[in-house]
Design a protein around this motif. Structure first.
Motif, mmCIF file in Angstrom:
data_model
loop_
_atom_site.group_PDB
_atom_site.id
_atom_site.type_symbol
_atom_site.label_atom_id
_atom_site.label_comp_id
_atom_site.label_asym_id
_atom_site.label_seq_id
_atom_site.Cartn_x
_atom_site.Cartn_y
_atom_site.Cartn_z
ATOM 1 N N MET A 121 0.833 -1.206 0.000
ATOM 2 C CA MET A 121 0.000 0.000 0.000
ATOM 3 C C MET A 121 0.865 1.252 0.000
ATOM 4 O O MET A 121 0.586 2.218 -0.724
ATOM 5 C CB MET A 121 -0.895 0.026 1.241
ATOM 6 C CG MET A 121 -2.036 -0.953 1.205
ATOM 7 S SD MET A 121 -3.023 -0.762 2.712
ATOM 8 C CE MET A 121 -2.951 -2.393 3.371
ATOM 9 N N ALA A 122 1.928 1.235 0.813
ATOM 10 C CA ALA A 122 2.796 2.415 0.893
ATOM 11 C C ALA A 122 3.434 2.695 -0.465
ATOM 12 O O ALA A 122 3.501 3.840 -0.915
ATOM 13 C CB ALA A 122 3.868 2.204 1.956
ATOM 14 N N ALA A 123 3.899 1.620 -1.130
ATOM 15 C CA ALA A 123 4.520 1.809 -2.444
ATOM 16 C C ALA A 123 3.477 2.255 -3.469
ATOM 17 O O ALA A 123 3.747 3.108 -4.313
ATOM 18 C CB ALA A 123 5.182 0.510 -2.895
ATOM 19 N N GLY A 124 2.275 1.678 -3.366
ATOM 20 C CA GLY A 124 1.221 2.011 -4.313
ATOM 21 C C GLY A 124 0.729 3.439 -4.161
ATOM 22 O O GLY A 124 0.341 4.085 -5.138
ATOM 23 N N LYS A 125 0.762 3.948 -2.924
ATOM 24 C CA LYS A 125 0.244 5.298 -2.655
ATOM 25 C C LYS A 125 1.009 6.333 -3.471
ATOM 26 O O LYS A 125 0.434 7.309 -3.961
ATOM 27 C CB LYS A 125 0.355 5.615 -1.169
ATOM 28 C CG LYS A 125 -0.286 6.940 -0.797
ATOM 29 C CD LYS A 125 0.294 7.514 0.486
ATOM 30 C CE LYS A 125 -0.105 8.970 0.641
ATOM 31 N NZ LYS A 125 0.949 9.756 1.283
ATOM 32 N N ALA A 126 2.319 6.117 -3.658
ATOM 33 C CA ALA A 126 3.137 7.084 -4.400
ATOM 34 C C ALA A 126 2.690 7.205 -5.857
ATOM 35 O O ALA A 126 2.879 8.236 -6.488
ATOM 36 C CB ALA A 126 4.601 6.675 -4.324
ATOM 37 N N LYS A 127 2.086 6.126 -6.373
ATOM 38 C CA LYS A 127 1.721 6.119 -7.795
ATOM 39 C C LYS A 127 0.207 6.106 -7.992
ATOM 40 O O LYS A 127 -0.291 5.719 -9.039
ATOM 41 C CB LYS A 127 2.303 4.865 -8.470
ATOM 42 C CG LYS A 127 3.815 4.828 -8.473
ATOM 43 C CD LYS A 127 4.373 5.509 -9.700
ATOM 44 C CE LYS A 127 5.866 5.361 -9.828
ATOM 45 N NZ LYS A 127 6.628 6.195 -8.923
#
Lengths: 293, 311
Positions: A247-253
């Motif tokens: 989720m944290a990585a996805g939030k950036a994109k």
């Protein structure tokens, strides 16, 4: 005993409402059990299932929407989201279950002993429980993982188990205290039963039902805590995928594709909801049958 | 009795701060390395060791630290050279505002829900609210935060994706920058609040004096507002107090997601920068705040409920 009490209860209340309530709960609880079963099965069989490797960056076009190749889309590096979510379920389930198991066994034992032996053992145990309770919850887990400088499963399990240790000790002690005053315990003592026998044969069976239904709710909480830690990059280290880290990585994109956030968040939401529904159901039943014990 | 409580509280605070302090010391690797980097000169390293009291035994170091801490000196951040107390002071306002706004929202939602449910237990809206509350209970706040962020900040663009507007710059902008994170935090509380108030209200509404009020011909809304709500609010007040205490450390994730410069964000930044002095200070301050708020709630409870005072 239990059966008779439930039947009597059913006869007391209006049968129609009772039936409606049971059926409504039935669907929710059944779908919860099926969902938990599916997730656990997928997590256990992840290695055997025909999935992409969760770290394979050539599984699909980066940030793709669901296709026949990648059923739930791909993340920003082109890794398959279905595969990563299933492997992430491993971390979530293992950490959630083992943390609660650890805190229930250790906390349950300490609570039983504190409630039975009283005196100094009780005050020392309660003091340590209070110290643990004095830390704001997530902050304790965050500090432990940050300070211990390791991102192994064992560290995360320990950190989350400590969150539940304080409350478990306190609740089990309170339950033990109320049980220890009852006639059958006095009778066992009068018959010359050893402390060990009283704790395991008389007190524990009476504390167990409440402890188990509490543990059920705690599993959901532990999974949320793991997700939070993982979101802060303080759970099990890469390359093992975790829902929180995804989720944290996805939030950036998220402006380019919703799926990298949506898929792990949805998996987590449904799993936690399912566990909560089952826990709620068990608790409701216990309260109804409680008088018969 | 009261003195005993204070005594116990001080004991807990000492144990908590010592635990935090030892955790830092148990860190694998040399603290000096992580502070200065591996290329520092020998003289600098020795100086740093001395500054951090690392050349002394753990209990003595704790003694030094505690002596400074009670005088309001938590050391300087090794990263920014800013005193930790000053840095925390700049951020405490954001977190406090966040906690208060979210509590206001949570109560504004929970009280009407509880009243409507309690007036007719088992009615369709009682069951609807019950289902909604179960879903809210099962939804982690940070998932709500992520969802709100995605929908309203990124997709719709109604709110900024990052940043905090101080109240002095623009009161409206200030509330706007805190609205989404507050909603995320509030939704976690609504279910608990509403359930507690509903249960208490149902008990109260069965009291004799409520039946008298009904017999006088008062409407439901008059009964609830004038007679039932106040005596039923005790459980809710306690719960809200405890929750506010818990939120001191519980806003970490939401602050992180919305990039708010609060205490939680400060703690995580300290961890990521390996800034141990700042981290230690932050953890101790948050924990002390948490313990003191809980103690205050306990006292408040006694003031509100005379039955507990006598016991």
């Amino acid at each position: 005993m239990n059966h008779g009490a439930t039947a009597r209860h059913a006869a007391d209340s209006t049968p129609i409402i009772e039936g409606v309530e049971r059926r409504r709960f039935g669907v929710a609880v059944w779908s919860s059990i099926i969902w938990i079963g599916l997730v656990s099965l997928a997590a256990v069989l992840a290695g055997v299932l025909p999935l992409y490797d969760p770290s394979d960056t050539r599984a699909g076009i980066p940030l793709s929407v669901p296709t026949s190749r990648n059923w739930l889309g791909t993340d920003e590096l082109g890794r398959d989201l279905l595969s990563r979510t299933i492997y992430g379920a491993r971390v979530s389930l293992v950490v959630g279950l083992s943390a609660v198991l650890l805190s229930t066994v250790v906390g349950g034992m300490l609570g039983l002993m504190a409630g039975f032996y009283r005196k100094r053992f009780e005050s020392i145990t309660l003091f340590f429980a209070d110290v643990l309770l004095a830390f704001p919850s997530l902050l304790l887990a965050v500090s432990i993982v940050a300070f211990s400088n390791s991102r192994g499963v064992a560290t995360v399990v320990m950190a989350i188990a400590l969150l539940y240790l304080g409350p478990t000790v306190r609740i089990v002690r309170a339950l033990t205290l109320s049980t220890a005053n009852r006639e059958f315990v006095t009778a066992a003592e009068a018959l010359g039963a050893t402390p060990r026998r009283i704790i395991f044969r008389e007190l524990m069976p009476n504390v167990m039902p409440a402890l188990l239904s509490m543990a059920m709710v705690a599993v959901a909480g532990a999974m949320i805590a793991e997700g939070g830690l993982a979101y802060l990059n303080l759970s099990v280290a890469p390359p093992s995928p975790t829902w929180g880290a995804m989720m944290a990585a996805g939030k950036a994109k998220v402006d380019r594709s919703l799926y990298p956030v949506l898929v792990p968040a949805g998996a987590m939401f449904l799993t936690v909801l399912a566990i909560t529904l089952i826990g709620d159901y068990i608790q409701g039943h216990q309260q109804r049958g409680g008088g018969a014990i | 009795m009261f003195l005993l409580r204070i005594f116990r509280l001080v004991g807990i605070l000492l144990a908590v701060s010592f635990a935090t302090f030892s955790m830092v010391s148990l860190l694998p690797g040399d603290t000096v390395d992580s502070v200065l980097g591996a290329n520092a000169s020998q003289a600098d390293r020795l100086q740093a060791r001395h500054d951090l009291h690392l050349d002394q035994a753990l209990p003595i170091r704790y003694g030094h630290w505690l002596a400074d801490a009670v005088q309001g000196d938590l050391g300087r951040s090794y990263r920014t050279r800013q005193p930790v107390v000053e840095a925390l002071g700049q951020r405490v306002g954001v977190t406090l505002e966040l906690v208060l706004l979210s509590q206001f929202l949570a109560l504004a939602l929970a009280v009407p829900m509880a009243v409507l449910s309690a007036i007719r237990p088992g009615s369709w809206f009682d069951r609807l609210f019950n289902g909604a509350q179960l879903a809210m209970l099962a939804t982690p706040g940070f998932l709500v935060a992520l969802a709100l962020f995605t929908v309203f900040s990124v997709k719709l663009g109604w709110f900024a994706t990052a940043g905090f507007v101080p109240f002095s710059d623009s009161p409206f902008g200030n509330v706007k920058s805190l609205l989404l994170p507050s909603i995320a935090l509030a939704l976690e509380q609504v279910a608990m609040y509403s359930r507690v108030l509903r249960a208490d209200l149902i008990t109260t509404l069965d009291e004799n004096y409520i039946w008298t009020a009904r017999a006088k011909g008062l409407t439901n809304s008059q009964i609830v507002r004038r007679h039932a709500l106040r005596p039923s609010s005790l459980g809710l007040v306690t719960l809200a107090g405890v929750t506010m205490g818990r939120m001191i450390g519980g806003t970490v994730l939401v602050e992180y997601i919305f990039a708010l410069p609060g205490l939680g964000r400060f703690t995580i930044d300290a961890i990521n920068n390996r800034d141990f002095i700042a981290l230690q200070g932050a953890v101790v301050v948050l924990t002390v705040g948490f313990v003191v708020v809980n103690m205050f709630v306990d006292v408040l409870h006694r003031v509100l409920d005379p039955r507990i005072r006598i016991a």
